[in-house]
Design a protein around this motif. Structure first.
Motif, PDB file in Angstrom:
ATOM      1  N   LEU A  49     183.917 130.600  27.249  1.00 56.81           N
ATOM      2  CA  LEU A  49     184.402 130.887  25.901  1.00 56.81           C
ATOM      3  C   LEU A  49     185.699 130.168  25.571  1.00 56.81           C
ATOM      4  N   ASN A  50     186.442 129.757  26.585  1.00 61.24           N
ATOM      5  CA  ASN A  50     187.694 129.035  26.327  1.00 61.24           C
ATOM      6  C   ASN A  50     187.537 127.527  26.395  1.00 61.24           C
ATOM      7  N   ALA A  51     186.296 127.056  26.571  1.00 59.39           N
ATOM      8  CA  ALA A  51     186.066 125.614  26.680  1.00 59.39           C
ATOM      9  C   ALA A  51     185.797 124.966  25.329  1.00 59.39           C
ATOM     10  N   ASN A  52     185.573 125.778  24.307  1.00 63.32           N
ATOM     11  CA  ASN A  52     185.304 125.271  22.962  1.00 63.32           C
ATOM     12  C   ASN A  52     186.236 125.967  21.976  1.00 63.32           C
ATOM     13  N   LYS A  53     187.004 125.205  21.230  1.00 67.78           N
ATOM     14  CA  LYS A  53     188.026 125.782  20.361  1.00 67.78           C
ATOM     15  C   LYS A  53     187.454 126.757  19.350  1.00 67.78           C
ATOM     16  N   SER A  54     186.314 126.446  18.781  1.00 74.37           N
ATOM     17  CA  SER A  54     185.727 127.319  17.768  1.00 74.37           C
ATOM     18  C   SER A  54     185.278 128.649  18.363  1.00 74.37           C
ATOM     19  N   LEU A  55     185.036 128.681  19.679  1.00 76.27           N
ATOM     20  CA  LEU A  55     184.648 129.920  20.334  1.00 76.27           C
ATOM     21  C   LEU A  55     185.860 130.699  20.818  1.00 76.27           C
ATOM     22  N   SER A  56     186.853 129.993  21.326  1.00 77.84           N
ATOM     23  CA  SER A  56     188.034 130.665  21.868  1.00 77.84           C
ATOM     24  C   SER A  56     188.838 131.382  20.789  1.00 77.84           C
ATOM     25  N   GLU A  57     188.657 130.980  19.534  1.00 77.38           N
ATOM     26  CA  GLU A  57     189.404 131.615  18.447  1.00 77.38           C
ATOM     27  C   GLU A  57     188.682 132.842  17.870  1.00 77.38           C
ATOM     28  N   ILE A  58     187.495 133.135  18.354  1.00 78.25           N
ATOM     29  CA  ILE A  58     186.776 134.324  17.895  1.00 78.25           C
ATOM     30  C   ILE A  58     187.491 135.574  18.384  1.00 78.25           C
ATOM     31  N   GLY A  71     163.708 131.647  17.297  1.00 80.02           N
ATOM     32  CA  GLY A  71     164.532 132.566  16.527  1.00 80.02           C
ATOM     33  C   GLY A  71     164.662 133.947  17.142  1.00 80.02           C
ATOM     34  N   LYS A  72     164.066 134.157  18.309  1.00 81.37           N
ATOM     35  CA  LYS A  72     164.124 135.458  18.977  1.00 81.37           C
ATOM     36  C   LYS A  72     165.449 135.622  19.702  1.00 81.37           C
ATOM     37  N   LEU A  73     166.122 136.768  19.488  1.00 83.89           N
ATOM     38  CA  LEU A  73     167.359 137.057  20.197  1.00 83.89           C
ATOM     39  C   LEU A  73     167.087 137.271  21.678  1.00 83.89           C
ATOM     40  N   VAL A  74     167.981 136.750  22.516  1.00 90.21           N
ATOM     41  CA  VAL A  74     167.847 136.943  23.963  1.00 90.21           C
ATOM     42  C   VAL A  74     168.991 137.830  24.450  1.00 90.21           C
ATOM     43  N   VAL A  75     168.792 138.443  25.601  1.00 88.52           N
ATOM     44  CA  VAL A  75     169.803 139.335  26.181  1.00 88.52           C
ATOM     45  C   VAL A  75     171.029 138.533  26.580  1.00 88.52           C
ATOM     46  N   THR A  76     172.210 139.037  26.246  1.00 88.23           N
ATOM     47  CA  THR A  76     173.460 138.395  26.629  1.00 88.23           C
ATOM     48  C   THR A  76     174.361 139.400  27.341  1.00 88.23           C
ATOM     49  N   GLN A  77     175.380 138.872  28.018  1.00 84.01           N
ATOM     50  CA  GLN A  77     176.367 139.710  28.698  1.00 84.01           C
ATOM     51  C   GLN A  77     177.706 138.997  28.709  1.00 84.01           C
ATOM     52  N   LEU A  83     189.731 140.470  34.507  1.00 83.96           N
ATOM     53  CA  LEU A  83     189.992 141.846  34.057  1.00 83.96           C
ATOM     54  C   LEU A  83     191.258 141.967  33.214  1.00 83.96           C
ATOM     55  N   ASP A  84     191.490 140.947  32.361  1.00 89.40           N
ATOM     56  CA  ASP A  84     192.657 140.997  31.481  1.00 89.40           C
ATOM     57  C   ASP A  84     192.319 141.541  30.101  1.00 89.40           C
ATOM     58  N   GLY A  85     191.075 141.973  29.913  1.00 90.76           N
ATOM     59  CA  GLY A  85     190.665 142.547  28.638  1.00 90.76           C
ATOM     60  C   GLY A  85     190.034 141.559  27.678  1.00 90.76           C
ATOM     61  N   THR A  86     190.034 140.273  28.034  1.00 92.71           N
ATOM     62  CA  THR A  86     189.446 139.239  27.175  1.00 92.71           C
ATOM     63  C   THR A  86     188.279 138.576  27.895  1.00 92.71           C
ATOM     64  N   PRO A  87     187.087 138.574  27.304  1.00 87.69           N
ATOM     65  CA  PRO A  87     185.939 137.943  27.963  1.00 87.69           C
ATOM     66  C   PRO A  87     186.170 136.454  28.203  1.00 87.69           C
ATOM     67  N   ASP A  88     185.707 135.983  29.351  1.00 86.16           N
ATOM     68  CA  ASP A  88     185.822 134.576  29.726  1.00 86.16           C
ATOM     69  C   ASP A  88     184.501 133.823  29.610  1.00 86.16           C
ATOM     70  N   GLU A  89     183.398 134.541  29.756  1.00 88.20           N
ATOM     71  CA  GLU A  89     182.087 133.901  29.749  1.00 88.20           C
ATOM     72  C   GLU A  89     181.094 134.727  28.944  1.00 88.20           C
ATOM     73  N   LEU A  90     180.132 134.029  28.371  1.00 94.26           N
ATOM     74  CA  LEU A  90     178.966 134.679  27.780  1.00 94.26           C
ATOM     75  C   LEU A  90     177.751 134.218  28.576  1.00 94.26           C
ATOM     76  N   LEU A  91     176.987 135.173  29.110  1.00 93.15           N
ATOM     77  CA  LEU A  91     175.809 134.862  29.896  1.00 93.15           C
ATOM     78  C   LEU A  91     174.539 135.083  29.089  1.00 93.15           C
ATOM     79  N   ALA A 235     182.153 143.211  37.103  1.00 92.24           N
ATOM     80  CA  ALA A 235     181.142 143.308  36.036  1.00 92.24           C
ATOM     81  C   ALA A 235     179.867 143.895  36.602  1.00 92.24           C
ATOM     82  N   LYS A 236     179.180 144.647  35.770  1.00 87.21           N
ATOM     83  CA  LYS A 236     177.820 145.061  36.111  1.00 87.21           C
ATOM     84  C   LYS A 236     177.073 145.199  34.796  1.00 87.21           C
ATOM     85  N   GLY A 237     175.929 144.587  34.737  1.00 92.55           N
ATOM     86  CA  GLY A 237     175.225 144.574  33.464  1.00 92.55           C
ATOM     87  C   GLY A 237     173.829 144.043  33.610  1.00 92.55           C
TER      88      GLY A 237
END
Length: 396
Positions: A49-58, A71-77, A83-91, A235-237
């Motif tokens: 999420l921090n590798a692309n400016k348009s994503l890191s500013e969300i 067009g089907k939504l897929v499961v994400t995590q 553990l600083d309270g800010t997500p680093d990755e979207l899976l 993480a667990k998900g």
């Protein structure tokens, strides 16, 4: 027509609100996932999420979604690695045919929610069984042992376990069994050692390395740590479980370890990332696989970094394995000993920058994931290729 200050403020507020929605909905990126290997792959991939400016500013990462080409939504995590309270990755999980590319779309929409997953990964500390730490996904389950279990053994009391080896739980269902098996074991001690239709735990670890435990091989002896001392769940998900285990200093080298272990949905392999420090240079940091009563078949391939054991357990077979970058393998041996739990495959390594990464996995014929040793060899071979050739993810 005149407007009051209240009306003007209200109108401006509406403009700001719609502007924020518009800004949110403009976040849309094409994701191309490429598989360069000759077999189909269905694996968890990561968007930094921090590798692309348009994503890191969300500001609200929970609004991030992924859809496939239809067009089907897929499961994400979302993963917060530090553990600083800010997500680093979207899976998300990408299904990519052999030698192909597949496109997905990453976008924001606060009105939609990521779909639920029918299966999940899972990990937790288990106080109802002294202080085990257990983890699983839809295919495999593992556990190891904590400081209270160690204390009981050292004080000569019943019920303890002194081992830093990795235990395997043989499951034949794709849903989570950890909570259920432990709960039933409280009322019926030894419950999970008996097959009740979901699988069971016939695997013996003792003082061995189980599958994937560590040690120091020196002068024909393996020096090992005691039980883990602390744990942290990262993480667990639905797609990935991550946790860390700390080990107190051990051996004359004062070795300390922090093992970051992760397990993805759909995989037979836990990923270990061991951070190692010591008071003096470690000669041979070593991984092991127990050979139990030596009734199985050993295969060692240092060139590919694949180490396999195929053994009979009760009326079925279990394949165990370690897969590692061959560049960090110094040597390996099929070590046989008359001492209890000391016959093992030993993989001697040369960690880089005080870190060693490797994969530990197994498959059981009772789960129908494999039927023959050739099936297990094929799975190990593919895992070795996957390590060397991760799915290529490009954001456009």
């Amino acid at each position: 027509m005149k407007f009051s200050l209240i009306q003007i403020a209200s109108f401006l507020g509406i403009l700001v609100l719609f502007s924020s929605f518009d800004s949110e909905n403009k976040v849309s990126k094409k994701i191309v996932v490429e598989n360069k290997l000759h077999f189909d792959r269905n694996e968890v991939v990561s968007i930094r999420l921090n590798a692309n400016k348009s994503l890191s500013e969300i500001k609200d990462f929970s609004a991030l979604l992924v859809k496939d080409a239809s067009g089907k939504l897929v499961v994400t995590q979302l993963i917060d690695n530090n553990l600083d309270g800010t997500p680093d990755e979207l899976l998300f999980k990408a299904a990519v045919p052999a030698k192909s590319k597949v496109s997905y779309t990453l976008f924001t929409d606060s009105k939609l929610k990521t779909p639920k997953s029918s299966n999940t990964t899972y990990a937790r500390f288990v106080p109802e069984r002294i202080d085990d730490f257990a983890w699983e996904n839809d295919r495999v389950a593992f556990r190891t042992y904590g400081p209270e279990a160690q204390r009981l053994v050292e004080e000569g009391k019943e019920g303890g376990t002194l081992s830093s080896g990795i235990d395997l739980w043989l499951k034949k269902v794709n849903y989570s069994i950890i909570d259920s098996w432990y709960a039933k074991n409280v009322t019926a001690p030894g419950y999970y050692h008996i097959e009740h239709g979901e699988g069971y735990d016939p695997y013996h670890v003792g003082s061995s390395r189980g599958t994937g435990g560590t040690g120091i091989w020196e002068k024909d002896s393996l020096h090992i740590s005691k039980n883990y001392t602390k744990y942290r769940v990262i993480a667990k998900g639905p797609l990935r479980t991550i946790f860390e285990l700390d080990y107190a200093p051990w051996s004359k080298y004062g070795v300390t370890e922090t093992k970051r272990i992760s397990l993805d949905l759909g995989s037979n392999f836990s990923k270990f990332e061991n951070k190692i420090s010591s008071s003096s240079a470690i000669p041979n940091y070593t991984l092991g696989i127990t050979l139990h009563k030596e009734k199985g078949i050993v295969a060692i391939n240092t060139q590919k970094g694949v180490f396999r054991y195929w053994e009979p357990i009760d009326d079925s077979f279990v394949g165990e394995g370690i897969v590692i970058d061959p560049k960090v393998v110094k040597s390996a041996l099929d070590h046989r000993s008359k001492a209890a739990d000391q016959s093992q495959i030993l993989v001697v390594t040369a960690p880089k920058n005080n870190t060693l990464t490797y994969y530990v996995g197994f498959a059981w014929t009772g789960s129908a994931q494999v039927q023959t040793v050739q099936d297990w060899d094929k799975m190990l071979e593919r895992q070795a290729q996957i390590i060397q050739n991760p799915l290529l993810v490009i954001i456009k």
